[in-house]
Scaffold this active site. Sequence first.
Site, PDB file in Angstrom:
ATOM      1  N   GLU A   1     -23.158 -15.826  14.998  1.00 35.35           N
ATOM      2  CA  GLU A   1     -23.509 -14.719  14.096  1.00 35.35           C
ATOM      3  C   GLU A   1     -24.453 -13.772  14.838  1.00 35.35           C
ATOM      4  OE1 GLU A   1     -24.782 -15.721  10.090  1.00 35.35           O
ATOM      5  OE2 GLU A   1     -25.690 -13.748   9.821  1.00 35.35           O
TER       6      GLU A   1
ATOM      7  N   ARG B   1     -33.093 -18.603   2.477  1.00 40.14           N
ATOM      8  CA  ARG B   1     -32.037 -19.395   1.829  1.00 40.14           C
ATOM      9  C   ARG B   1     -32.522 -20.820   1.550  1.00 40.14           C
ATOM     10  NH1 ARG B   1     -26.561 -19.063   0.276  1.00 40.14           N
ATOM     11  NH2 ARG B   1     -26.072 -17.048   1.190  1.00 40.14           N
TER      12      ARG B   1
ATOM     13  N   GLU C   1     -19.089 -23.025   3.617  1.00 39.05           N
ATOM     14  CA  GLU C   1     -20.328 -23.770   3.850  1.00 39.05           C
ATOM     15  C   GLU C   1     -20.646 -24.854   2.823  1.00 39.05           C
ATOM     16  OE1 GLU C   1     -22.316 -19.847   4.067  1.00 39.05           O
ATOM     17  OE2 GLU C   1     -23.568 -20.816   5.563  1.00 39.05           O
TER      18      GLU C   1
END
Length: 773
Positions: A250, A328, A730
């Site tokens: 990423e 997160r 995920e």
Amino acid sequence: MHKNKENKVLDTKLDAVSKSLKQSIKNLDSHTHVRGESLYVDDVNIRQGTFHAVVFDSPKAHGKINSINYSKAEALEGVERIFTYKDVPGKNEIGGIIPDEPLFAEHEVHFWGMPIALIVAESEFIARKARDLIEIDIEELPVITRAKEAKAKGSFINAPRSFSLGDTEKAFQDCEYVFEGETFSNGQEHLYIEAQGAYAEPLENGNIKITSSTQGPTSVQKTIAQVLGIAMHKIEVDVTRLGGGFGGKEDQATPWAVMAALATYHLNQSVKLILNRHDDLRMTGKRHPYESTYKIGLSKDLKILAYQTEFLQNSGAAADLSPAIAERTLFHATNSYYVPNVTTKVLSCKTNLPPNTAFRGFGGPQGMFVIESAIAKAASEIGVSARQIQEANLLDENDTFSYGQIAKKVEAKNTWHSAKNIFNSDALEREVSDFNKNNTAFKKGVSFMPITFGISFTNTPMNHARALVHIYLDGSIGISTAAVEMGQGVNTKMMQIAADVFSVSIEHIKIETTNTTRVANTSPSAASSTADLNGKATLMACNSLLERLKIVAAEDLNVSENNIILKEEYVFVNDNKTELSWTDLISSAMLKRVALTENAHYATPEIHFDKTKEKGHPFAYHVYGTAITTTTIDCTRGTYEFDSVKIVHDYGKSMSEGIDLGQVEGALIQGMGWMTMEEIAYNDEGKLLSNALSTYKIPDIFSVPKSVEVIPVETKGHELAILKSKAVGEPPLMYGIGAYFALQNAIKAFNPNYDLKFHAPMTPEKVLMSLYS
Ligand code: MTE
Ligand code: HPA
Ligand code: MOS
């Protein structure tokens, strides 16, 4: 508004039409994969004269660079040039969220493996040989490898973040039980099969084309432009597919692409830079290790009234994506439970490890491990089963998350009870306890692991995508989106959408490479949202084309367009097949000068988040599920096997059942690997010891559970999921956390004095020591 209505109607139609495609669809890439014909960066046709590059990196984790002598390396025959920070025409800066990471070290090194220079030569072999001839003198500085140590020394990436709901302090006073403890979860190596790499080629007028193994083509483009000090339009980034990314590409595919582009910029020649496995393991970051403390308070009837945590994230030497990952962790700190009083805090601790980065789950798994540990601890102390506490606190409709979002269409209890019923867990638990009564050398353990995972980039502005759809004059179709295929099957899903809308066979459709000149300003393929975002854009573009084609057909057939349906490559009027085929319709549209190209933009509606209040509605929806894991340990050796993992998973309405099952199975095994056997080790000097596949073990066919069953929960799906098919990339990784607690329970069955430990991974060595501790 109008568009949304259209989509709704189409969704219903698609439900019926695509049933067979849904069940039979195979990953588009299956054939080329098994025949070895799929193309990766290393397979690019290189042009004559292409140079090959190797990165020279720091042999120390922290220090001042006193001197570097490149002269012997430069003198080696075949070496073209060695580039350092001095050759950067723009900014020597690659940090995405915080500008704290140089492309090449200047006067200091901050981690072992930090890039210092790029050696460009006629062959990779020569470049490697040259690397060995570089002499560097580093004055060593103190090395921090652990988050706790960083905290003690006040070494942080940014300011801490904290979420809170209710009044935690006060709630603890009303609790019947309060427990505190510590947990550790280690990092995890991505081990994508294709190592990091890029190929840069010069075009005319100083333009550069990059073929990159990246999840984020736009970040690559943007960062190259910044480092070279040129405009983004001079850089074209192209991605065919990745041999796996898992989050590791990423952000961290970028430096290699930038280095190759830098060399091409100076040499006006193509440059190929592919890391070998050792270089990749040493130079790239991993999943973040977390050291955390928790305090949990329960009522007499096992309701969790208060929960407090402090997460210490080992961020490594630069920010990379750490702040977003830390965020997160807070979003998922209470997993699938409703807790009325919560205070969570995360500190991104700066250490001298390679900057840690995105990894499937993106900090969520680390957060969930802590509350599951807290529950296990409470259960063990109170003398109940963890399952009872879990079950008593499952999230319900309209419950509030600590970040203010109200839970809607909740499937936590549904998946939990479905799993219990479908798999007859009472009988399973009885079998396990009977087995344990009758056996001394082997013990079994069973665990329940519910999951709740939020879908959307937590950074709201990132939730958008575009699709560019061409229908060619022979009726074939080409689709470009921002989606990067990395094995998750997103290209297949894009193809299914177009096939469904136009009702043509998949042979008519080609999914183009992901390219920044066709689809610009993209978010990375990440956050499990790629299919939702790009799929919705594709659906919108195809629907617009369909409306246009219906008008053409209506004119040709002299009927109202409302009566036109495209079905099985023919135009139907009110269910009656006409002579007008798909290809005839396209020819007719061409003659009528109707545009056969459409570009659509999708931005997730409804989501928002206010960081100043740490409240909002950041997720389009949540994905739910429950896993029941059973293990058997060999109490003489400490080794173990997993008998079964039984899952009820919330796919919504899966649009590609085989692909989605593959995602659940793959993620589960990856999560189990993180929790049980994958052990990253750095020494105190910050040198990676688990630097090869001989010292870093990931699950193989012999360590997967003997049986994995995955049953879809019955749901209506969610409007914000593409064709109601929920994101799947995920969430199932977190089922793997169940493996940890199944092992704890098996150990406890052998050794009643065992004091539960929350220090993952639970390797056979640790199991053995725990059995006799
Ligand atoms: N599956 C395969 N085979 N390879 C991968 O690299 N990456 C995972 C997951 N599944 C990955 C994978 C991660 S980290 C994410 S965020 C999602 O896929 C990204 O794809 P999606 O958004 O299309 O689900
Ligand atoms: N998930 C995954 N990748 C991301 C996110 C996220 O929430 N935000 C930025 N990159
Ligand atoms: Mo996945 S960690 O969001 O690339």
